[in-house]
Write an enzyme that holds these catalytic residues in place. Structure first.
Site, PDB file in Angstrom:
ATOM      1  N   GLU A  72       0.585  -1.057   0.087  1.00  0.00           N
ATOM      2  CA  GLU A  72       0.056   0.058   0.083  1.00  0.00           C
ATOM      3  C   GLU A  72       1.044   1.776  -0.202  1.00  0.00           C
ATOM      4  OE1 GLU A  72      -0.371  -2.591   2.083  1.00  0.00           O
ATOM      5  OE2 GLU A  72      -2.611  -3.318   1.693  1.00  0.00           O
ATOM      6  N   PHE A 134     -11.366  -7.844  14.162  1.00  0.00           N
ATOM      7  CA  PHE A 134     -10.509  -8.410  12.745  1.00  0.00           C
ATOM      8  C   PHE A 134     -10.407  -7.618  11.770  1.00  0.00           C
ATOM      9  CE2 PHE A 134      -8.879  -9.997   8.999  1.00  0.00           C
ATOM     10  CZ  PHE A 134      -7.774 -10.861   9.017  1.00  0.00           C
ATOM     11  N   GLN A 135      -8.726  -6.441  11.845  1.00  0.00           N
ATOM     12  CA  GLN A 135      -8.006  -5.799  10.995  1.00  0.00           C
ATOM     13  C   GLN A 135      -9.235  -4.738  11.066  1.00  0.00           C
ATOM     14  OE1 GLN A 135      -8.514  -7.006   6.607  1.00  0.00           O
ATOM     15  NE2 GLN A 135      -5.824  -7.796   6.681  1.00  0.00           N
ATOM     16  N   LYS A 184     -17.548  -1.755   5.395  1.00  0.00           N
ATOM     17  CA  LYS A 184     -18.299  -2.975   5.086  1.00  0.00           C
ATOM     18  C   LYS A 184     -19.742  -3.103   4.294  1.00  0.00           C
ATOM     19  CE  LYS A 184     -17.149  -7.643   2.727  1.00  0.00           C
ATOM     20  NZ  LYS A 184     -15.768  -8.930   3.615  1.00  0.00           N
ATOM     21  N   MET A 498      23.937   9.959   2.790  1.00  0.00           N
ATOM     22  CA  MET A 498      24.443  11.611   3.325  1.00  0.00           C
ATOM     23  C   MET A 498      24.363  11.740   4.983  1.00  0.00           C
ATOM     24  SD  MET A 498      23.426  14.873   2.760  1.00  0.00           S
ATOM     25  CE  MET A 498      22.158  14.776   1.141  1.00  0.00           C
TER      26      MET A 498
END
Lengths: 583, 206
Positions: A72, A134-135, A184, A498
């Protein structure tokens, strides 16, 4: 014939008037909204809580291109690259929980770099909110500090209106990322979709003010009286699509102009009034002369600390005119003498009209003097070395020659980024895409993917260090699957360069965990079906770059560069811009 | 002109009252709170409730800071999409009150005349009188409500609670007219105009 057409039109009209609506699921309404907003490309990754939207997407495959990323974070950086290259709003899909939290870095990056995005995340069913389902993650609260706006939808009927608001907020005023979290049940819920109405007004939101003429007049008076005026411009010029207005303004007033890294390309690199880059690794003249100018005109920039160095020794002698669309930026870091709050697309022409046509040859010559010094001390050695190992800068130089400055260069973060921005040639606007404010390593590869979709007719070259490429290297899979034409150059100095540079200069070469090894990139690329090669000799460089550019489709070029090179000039942290070091 | 504009902003920390008019939106409180916590500023008092206008909420926030910081913070609050307008004022610019409730044992109140006098002197009123306890209420400045706590402590003060500060801006003509302007797509000059530029030394003041 005409009569029939007219009747047909009338029928359509009357249908619209009484619009009975169509019953559809929230997920389908969302996609209808995206189409109505002119979205053509979505970067995303499916998962449990966003499955209804992906199910709806199955029916929209011919109208909406969905790019399946590998992570993602890659998705949102691609969305950013798309937005930066095209000027349109980037759209990103992710699922709930880890899908959503993986967007966080990209949201923060887009927020600080004012990139318009609409991110859609799935969320657990509304009745499960707050139960550690969940999630389930509270992505609204997590992303509040790093979004321009966010909203959780729990009822499908809200979808069209909220989506319209999201696009309006993301792209108007000072642009920024917006996140819409949709439970959902709302995605699944059927409702009467009465069509999509774009949003053009929110009563509590004023994207830009009416320009105040008296401040234009005051600013013009200062500019007209100035002996040593100096323009600093930033990304605001690009975001406001005011490149032409900006060019006309500086050409009429004859003012030397320098850019922040996100402002690069608003006017061509070789424009005679372009005196170079500002900031910590910017050009010598613009930094030193910031503390010598009498009127400083800041246009669409926010005086980041990497640009100003030590604030209490920054342009104290100058009157400051600050043009910005965001009132919170005015007087935030540098106190302005004349604030010109407004959209620079509107303020610049007004200001230009009120300013006298002038030339500042003597003052300009000062910049040129510093430029010659910088060339002799730094630039020539970097761009045209004849002995020793390859330098990063000469790679960019040869690239410039081969692309003639027409390519989009997407850089990652670190030494190679400063080199790409300093030495990259940008003939066109929206050609320099990099993570400015947040400094996100791993940005370039996915952002280059997005940039390609945002500018299909342009060559996109990602310039990445050996650290950064290993941060989102999985997106090679996206390139493979979608056949995306992105040219990848890894400038490999076998160090996190760097940080190593700072350790060398400020910590007595105590190289603490900056020695980084790389895999065989050409084998990795090959495993993804991407052709590539690795070069380390000067005589092979041009051919290798030419091969890369000639290749139909993506290409992976690794360039082994000198290990312990430093980026100069440099304004050491805590120092004034006029204390910039050439070595 | 520059001298006029760059009027010295007080570098002394003092109490500032920030008044925020907002839409009634879930999560907005968090977004506003973040702006303070990000700069590690403690919110000393926070009150939010519906304003005189339907659907518009009013926040009263009290912090101790320099004017320079307060100005920057208020601009960042006003940037939030659902925020209509932000004002900041010193204590001199406002009329303010806090309300306090005190629960004390009734038997002691009834027996000791001293307590009764204390309550009267402090402008307290009885809200509930029960056999076992009595609840008094008083409103005033912090020092006044504090004084009554100290006074009641020896007499078995059972429980005490104080509300957040609410304040009225002395020099304000309310928000009704402004809101009507906000609702127009092309609002009038005084709303959309750059108010903070008009009076840069009193950013966002009315």
């Amino acid at each position: 014939m005409d009569l029939i057409m007219e009747t047909a039109q009338q029928e359509v009209l009357s249908e619209q008037k009484t619009n009975p609506g169509i019953e559809m699921k929230g997920s389908a309404a969302l996609l209808e909204g995206l189409l109505a907003e002119g979205v053509d490309t979505i970067f995303g990754y499916p998962g449990g809580a966003i499955m209804p939207i992906y199910d709806a997407l199955y029916d929209y495959m011919d109208k909406l291109k969905h790019i399946l990323v590998r992570h993602e974070q890659g998705g949102i950086h691609a969305g950013q690259g798309y937005a930066r290259a095209s000027g349109k709003v980037g759209v990103v899909f992710a699922t709930s929980g880890p899908g959503a939290t993986n967007l966080v870095t990209g949201l923060a990056d887009a927020q600080i770099d004012s990139t318009p995005l609409v991110c859609i995340t799935g969320q657990v069913f509304a009745h499960l909110l707050g139960t550690d389902a969940f999630q389930e993650i509270d992505i609204i609260n997590i992303t509040s500090p790093i979004t321009k706006w966010n909203y959780q939808i729990t009822d499908a009927t809200e979808i069209p209106e909220i989506l319209a608001k999201a696009f309006y907020i993301a792209r108007s005023g000072r642009p920024g990322p917006v996140l819409i979290d949709i439970t959902k049940n709302a995605q699944l819920q059927k409702f009467n979709f009465e069509g999509y109405k774009p949003c053009a007004h929110i009563r509590s939101y004023r994207p830009k003010p009416i320009v105040r003429k008296e401040y234009i007049a005051e600013a013009a008076a200062l500019i007209n009286a100035a002996k040593k005026p100096f323009v600093l411009w930033g990304q605001g010029v690009l975001l406001g699509r005011a490149e032409q207005e900006f060019k006309a303004f500086i050409e009429k007033t004859g003012i030397p102009s320098a850019w922040t890294i996100l402002g690069a390309g608003a006017i061509p690199s070789d424009h005679p009034l372009n005196v170079g880059m500002l900031g910590m690794h910017g050009n010598y003249g613009p930094n030193v002369l910031t503390n010598e100018c009498d009127v400083l005109i800041a246009i669409g920039m926010r005086f980041d600390d990497r640009v100003t160095g030590r604030l209490d020794k920054y342009a104290k002698q100058a009157k400051v005119i600050h043009l910005d669309i965001d009132p919170a930026e005015i007087d935030k870091n540098v106190q302005s003498t004349v604030p010109v709050w407004g959209d620079c697309k509107e303020t610049l022409p007004l200001l230009m009209d009120a300013c006298d046509a002038k030339q500042h040859s003597e003052w300009m010559e000062k910049f040129r003097g510093f430029e010659r010094e910088e060339h002799a001390e730094v630039i020539d050695n970097e761009l045209f070395p004849t002995t020793g190992e390859l330098t990063m800068a000469e790679v960019i130089q040869v690239l410039n020659e081969l692309t003639k400055g027409e390519a989009i260069i997407v850089s990652d973060v670190g030494q190679h980024q400063m080199i790409a921005c300093r030495y990259g040639k940008f003939n066109k606007t929206r050609s320099n895409i990099t993570s400015g404010g947040l400094g996100t390593m791993g940005f370039a590869l996915p952002a280059a993917i997005g940039a390609k979709f945002g500018a299909l007719d342009r060559t996109v070259v990602a310039v990445i260090g050996d650290g950064g490429i290993q941060m989102n290297i999985q997106e090679l899979g996206t390139i493979m699957q979608c056949g995306i034409d992105v040219k990848i150059i890894v400038l490999n100095n076998q160090f996190l360069g760097m940080v190593r540079q700072w350790q060398e200069l400020f910590q007595e070469k105590r190289y603490s965990f900056v020695d980084i090894t790389s895999p065989d990139y050409i084998k990795v690329a090959d495993a993804y079906g991407i052709p590539g090669s690795s070069v380390s000799k000067r005589e092979d460089l041009r051919t290798a770059l030419q091969t890369m550019l000639n290749t139909n489709g993506s290409y992976f070029l690794e360039v082994m560069v000198t290990k312990e090179n430093n980026v100069f000039p440099m304004v050491p942290q805590g120092c004034s811009v006029s204390e910039i070091r050439l070595k | 002109m520059s001298d006029q504009n760059q009027k010295e902003i007080s570098i002394v920390k003092q109490e500032y009252n920030i008044t925020v008019y907002t839409e009634n939106q879930i999560g907005l409180l968090g977004r506003i709170a973040i702006i303070f916590t990000r700069r590690k500023i403690n919110i000393e008092s926070l009150n939010t409730s519906p304003s005189e206008i339907e659907s518009i909420h009013r926040f009263n926030i009290v912090i101790t800071e320099t004017e320079d910081v307060v100005r920057k913070v208020t601009r960042q609050i006003e940037k939030q999409v659902e925020v209509l307008k932000v004002y900041y004022n010193t204590n001199e610019d406002i009329i303010w009150q806090e309300m306090a409730l005190y629960k004390v044992p009734t038997d002691i109140i009834a027996e000791k005349a001293l307590v009764e006098r204390l309550l009267r002197e402090n402008g307290a009123r009885a809200v509930v009188i029960r056999k076992d306890y009595t609840v008094f209420e008083t409103t005033g400045h912090r020092s006044e409500t504090d004084a009554l706590i100290i006074a009641l402590q020896p007499f078995g003060l059972i429980e005490f609670v104080r509300s957040a500060r609410i304040s009225i801006i002395k020099d304000s003509d309310g928000f009704n007219r402004k809101l009507r302007e906000f609702e127009r797509i092309e609002p009038g000059q005084d709303v959309i105009e750059n108010e903070f530029l008009n009076s840069r030394d009193k950013v966002f003041s009315m």
